[in-house]
Design a protein around this motif. Structure first.
Motif, mmCIF file in Angstrom:
data_model
loop_
_atom_site.group_PDB
_atom_site.id
_atom_site.type_symbol
_atom_site.label_atom_id
_atom_site.label_comp_id
_atom_site.label_asym_id
_atom_site.label_seq_id
_atom_site.Cartn_x
_atom_site.Cartn_y
_atom_site.Cartn_z
ATOM 1 N N LEU A 350 0.823 -1.210 0.000
ATOM 2 C CA LEU A 350 0.000 0.000 0.000
ATOM 3 C C LEU A 350 0.855 1.258 0.000
ATOM 4 O O LEU A 350 0.505 2.268 -0.622
ATOM 5 C CB LEU A 350 -0.947 -0.001 1.198
ATOM 6 N N ALA A 351 1.980 1.211 0.712
ATOM 7 C CA ALA A 351 2.899 2.348 0.685
ATOM 8 C C ALA A 351 3.403 2.586 -0.733
ATOM 9 O O ALA A 351 3.470 3.740 -1.214
ATOM 10 C CB ALA A 351 4.074 2.090 1.631
ATOM 11 N N ILE A 352 3.722 1.514 -1.429
ATOM 12 C CA ILE A 352 4.199 1.618 -2.813
ATOM 13 C C ILE A 352 3.121 2.207 -3.711
ATOM 14 O O ILE A 352 3.406 3.040 -4.585
ATOM 15 C CB ILE A 352 4.657 0.230 -3.314
ATOM 16 N N ASP A 353 1.856 1.830 -3.483
ATOM 17 C CA ASP A 353 0.761 2.388 -4.291
ATOM 18 C C ASP A 353 0.720 3.909 -4.184
ATOM 19 O O ASP A 353 0.500 4.607 -5.191
ATOM 20 C CB ASP A 353 -0.578 1.815 -3.820
ATOM 21 N N HIS A 354 0.919 4.436 -2.992
ATOM 22 C CA HIS A 354 0.880 5.887 -2.811
ATOM 23 C C HIS A 354 2.064 6.568 -3.505
ATOM 24 O O HIS A 354 1.910 7.650 -4.085
ATOM 25 C CB HIS A 354 0.853 6.234 -1.318
ATOM 26 N N ILE A 355 3.226 5.950 -3.457
ATOM 27 C CA ILE A 355 4.393 6.513 -4.148
ATOM 28 C C ILE A 355 4.186 6.468 -5.657
ATOM 29 O O ILE A 355 4.491 7.440 -6.369
ATOM 30 C CB ILE A 355 5.670 5.756 -3.745
ATOM 31 N N LYS A 360 3.627 9.065 -10.921
ATOM 32 C CA LYS A 360 3.080 9.119 -12.275
ATOM 33 C C LYS A 360 2.609 10.529 -12.633
ATOM 34 O O LYS A 360 2.398 10.829 -13.817
ATOM 35 C CB LYS A 360 1.950 8.108 -12.447
ATOM 36 N N ASN A 361 2.486 11.392 -11.633
ATOM 37 C CA ASN A 361 2.158 12.797 -11.872
ATOM 38 C C ASN A 361 3.366 13.714 -11.778
ATOM 39 O O ASN A 361 3.225 14.937 -11.898
ATOM 40 C CB ASN A 361 1.105 13.256 -10.865
ATOM 41 N N ARG A 362 4.518 13.138 -11.557
ATOM 42 C CA ARG A 362 5.723 13.938 -11.382
ATOM 43 C C ARG A 362 6.836 13.602 -12.395
ATOM 44 O O ARG A 362 7.792 14.353 -12.529
ATOM 45 C CB ARG A 362 6.314 13.734 -9.972
ATOM 46 N N MET A 363 6.711 12.477 -13.091
ATOM 47 C CA MET A 363 7.778 11.996 -13.965
ATOM 48 C C MET A 363 7.350 12.023 -15.429
ATOM 49 O O MET A 363 6.183 11.807 -15.761
ATOM 50 C CB MET A 363 8.166 10.559 -13.593
ATOM 51 N N SER A 364 8.303 12.237 -16.298
ATOM 52 C CA SER A 364 8.074 12.074 -17.738
ATOM 53 C C SER A 364 8.449 10.643 -18.130
ATOM 54 O O SER A 364 9.302 10.010 -17.486
ATOM 55 C CB SER A 364 8.913 13.081 -18.529
ATOM 56 N N ASP A 365 7.793 10.134 -19.165
ATOM 57 C CA ASP A 365 8.080 8.767 -19.650
ATOM 58 C C ASP A 365 8.083 7.766 -18.496
ATOM 59 O O ASP A 365 8.996 6.947 -18.357
ATOM 60 C CB ASP A 365 9.427 8.719 -20.385
ATOM 61 N N PHE A 366 7.047 7.829 -17.676
ATOM 62 C CA PHE A 366 7.031 7.020 -16.465
ATOM 63 C C PHE A 366 6.557 5.604 -16.761
ATOM 64 O O PHE A 366 5.486 5.392 -17.342
ATOM 65 C CB PHE A 366 6.114 7.664 -15.426
ATOM 66 N N ASN A 367 7.352 4.627 -16.360
ATOM 67 C CA ASN A 367 7.037 3.218 -16.535
ATOM 68 C C ASN A 367 6.543 2.668 -15.199
ATOM 69 O O ASN A 367 7.340 2.380 -14.301
ATOM 70 C CB ASN A 367 8.275 2.455 -17.019
ATOM 71 N N ILE A 368 5.235 2.529 -15.064
ATOM 72 C CA ILE A 368 4.657 2.115 -13.790
ATOM 73 C C ILE A 368 5.125 0.722 -13.392
ATOM 74 O O ILE A 368 5.497 0.479 -12.240
ATOM 75 C CB ILE A 368 3.114 2.164 -13.858
ATOM 76 N N ASP A 369 5.135 -0.199 -14.346
ATOM 77 C CA ASP A 369 5.515 -1.587 -14.023
ATOM 78 C C ASP A 369 6.949 -1.663 -13.530
ATOM 79 O O ASP A 369 7.246 -2.376 -12.558
ATOM 80 C CB ASP A 369 5.327 -2.488 -15.252
ATOM 81 N N GLN A 370 7.855 -0.933 -14.186
ATOM 82 C CA GLN A 370 9.255 -0.958 -13.768
ATOM 83 C C GLN A 370 9.422 -0.309 -12.398
ATOM 84 O O GLN A 370 10.161 -0.813 -11.539
ATOM 85 C CB GLN A 370 10.128 -0.230 -14.795
ATOM 86 N N ASP A 374 10.829 -2.122 -9.043
ATOM 87 C CA ASP A 374 11.996 -1.602 -8.301
ATOM 88 C C ASP A 374 11.644 -1.377 -6.828
ATOM 89 O O ASP A 374 12.453 -1.685 -5.937
ATOM 90 C CB ASP A 374 12.466 -0.286 -8.922
ATOM 91 N N LEU A 375 10.466 -0.840 -6.570
ATOM 92 C CA LEU A 375 10.072 -0.576 -5.191
ATOM 93 C C LEU A 375 9.807 -1.867 -4.417
ATOM 94 O O LEU A 375 10.153 -1.977 -3.237
ATOM 95 C CB LEU A 375 8.825 0.310 -5.172
ATOM 96 N N LYS A 376 9.206 -2.853 -5.071
ATOM 97 C CA LYS A 376 8.909 -4.113 -4.393
ATOM 98 C C LYS A 376 10.181 -4.888 -4.059
ATOM 99 O O LYS A 376 10.180 -5.761 -3.172
ATOM 100 C CB LYS A 376 7.978 -4.971 -5.255
#
Length: 452
Positions: A350-355, A360-370, A374-376
């Motif tokens: 859940l912490a990762i979901d919030h990050i 995704k609103n702060r990065m360009s070319d954001f790859n959610i899966d990657q 990385d966070l997990k």
């Protein structure tokens, strides 16, 4: 009626210009003050000169900026003293956060005392409760900012013995000035906020007036500072369930002098900080350590900062939409507060979901899966450390960095900070004493309270 309200504000302003010494040691002359109605009280709560004055001393002592030698020498001596982390006479001159604090506390107590004399009619109850909640919220907000500056960091093992600040709940100038314990200060702040939560409405005509969700957000911040992460999470959930809006930085123009608008969708409560001269864009350079935290896909680098030359940057990312500093409450802070609470509780997914929602609103070319992968791959300790770095990147110059430094110092998670002036290195040790700002010398002399 409008003339009377203006007269009330003018008289109160005149009293406050006398200074906080009178409030803390000499009887204020209440006969000069004439608020008597709900309209009078609301007018005082709406006066920007009185209310929108967030404290800036913590930003001065924090590590997000530096001064060139030339800019340091251009300052008045009391500001040079603050910059060197010296502990003497830092509040001489026009800038004085202690005075600002107790000016606002006097105003809130004046409104609360006036409300206690008003027998509201049935059709006035909602208005009465709204004004009551505003005064309680503002008093708690200022006391919290003050205890962060002058009180010891909260720890349940010693909060009853460590000193906080002076608490005033009335206008009685005969009341002896003493420093309450840290426990007493936080209890007072929380009680005000919980009372405000019960009476404030869910919406307001403007973000300058606090709502129930501003209170919930501030409760989350206060409990976070106390290390009470379960309690913090409880209130942040209330705020995020109501407003989880984030600006998408991909759609914003980084070429503007100020890319953000005042009252944007992330603003829950509007307040501006009054910061000293060394933090203006003409003087303060953003710490290289902070700039280096952003990678090239991070849109905050160009939206928050203006590149000057030779690797030097100044801050331009205020949610005020101009050169003044936003000191209020916003959804992006709530996302990070929630992420830290969840991570410290071991609820890592859940912490990762919030990050992810923030990124995704702060990065360009954001790859959610990657990013999620990385966070997990991080363990709990690394994820918490990453979230703390993210706080620093997302919330610079917002009046929050000193709170974070202080609570992390109490946990042993930061080390000595240094500054260089004309080849001489100054240190701020992160032990309990050095993380307390000095109380103005004239207040100590007048009241006899213990100096930090």
């Amino acid at each position: 009626m409008k003339y009377k309200i203006k007269l009330v504000i003018i008289i109160v302003l005149q009293i406050l210009t006398i200074g906080c010494d009178q409030f803390l040691d000499v009887k204020p002359n209440k006969n000069l003050v004439v608020p008597a109605t709900l309209d009078d009280c609301q007018a005082l709560m709406d006066n920007k000169v009185l209310i929108e004055k967030g404290l800036g001393s913590g930003e001065v002592w924090s590590d997000d900026y530096f001064l060139t030698d030339a800019n340091y020498l251009s300052l008045a001596e009391n500001f040079r003293t603050m910059y060197r982390w010296d502990r003497s006479f830092i509040y001489e001159g026009a800038f004085n956060d202690w005075k600002t604090t107790y000016d606002q506390i006097y105003l809130c107590n004046l409104v609360l005392e006036t409300l206690g004399k008003i027998d509201a009619k049935e059709n006035e109850k909602m208005f009465y409760n709204d004004v009551l909640g505003q005064a309680l919220f503002h008093r708690a907000h200022y006391y919290f900012q003050a205890v962060i500056l002058w009180g010891a960091a909260y720890h349940p093992n010693n909060a009853k013995s460590e000193l906080g600040i002076s608490l005033r709940s009335n206008l009685d100038g005969d009341e002896k000035t003493v420093r309450a314990s840290v426990e007493e200060c936080y209890t007072y702040i929380l009680n005000d906020l919980i009372r405000a939560l019960d009476v404030l409405p869910e919406t307001s005509i403007s973000p300058v007036r606090p709502t129930r969700y501003a209170v919930a957000s501030l409760l989350g911040r206060v409990y976070l500072s106390m290390g009470a992460f379960d309690k913090a999470r409880q209130y942040i959930e209330i705020a995020l369930d109501h407003n989880a809006s984030l600006m998408n930085f991909n759609s914003m123009n980084s070429n503007l002098a100020n890319s953000f608008k005042q009252f944007n969708v992330e603003v829950i409560f509007e307040s501006r900080g009054v910061y000293p001269a060394m933090l203006t864009a003409k003087r303060a350079n953003v710490a290289r350590e902070l700039i280096d935290l952003y990678d090239q896909k991070d849109l905050r680098l160009k939206l928050y900062y203006a590149y000057i030359s030779a690797g030097q940057y100044t801050f331009k990312g205020s949610y005020e939409g101009n050169a003044t500093f936003f000191n209020g409450i916003s959804t992006n802070e709530n996302y990070l507060n929630m992420a830290e609470c969840l991570a410290r509780a071991g609820t890592l997914d859940l912490a990762i979901d919030h990050i992810i929602n923030l990124w995704k609103n702060r990065m360009s070319d954001f790859n959610i899966d990657q990013a999620r992968s990385d966070l997990k791959a991080m363990n709990q300790h690394k994820l918490i450390a990453m979230i703390l770095l993210e706080r620093r990147k997302e919330l610079p110059f917002r009046g929050l960095r000193w709170m974070d430094l202080k609570r992390l110092a109490a946990l042993g998670e930061i080390s000595t900070m240094t500054r260089s002036v004309d080849g001489q290195v100054y240190e701020l040790k992160t032990d309990s004493r050095h993380m307390l700002l000095p109380i103005p010398e004239n207040i100590v002399a007048l009241t006899g309270i213990k100096q930090n």
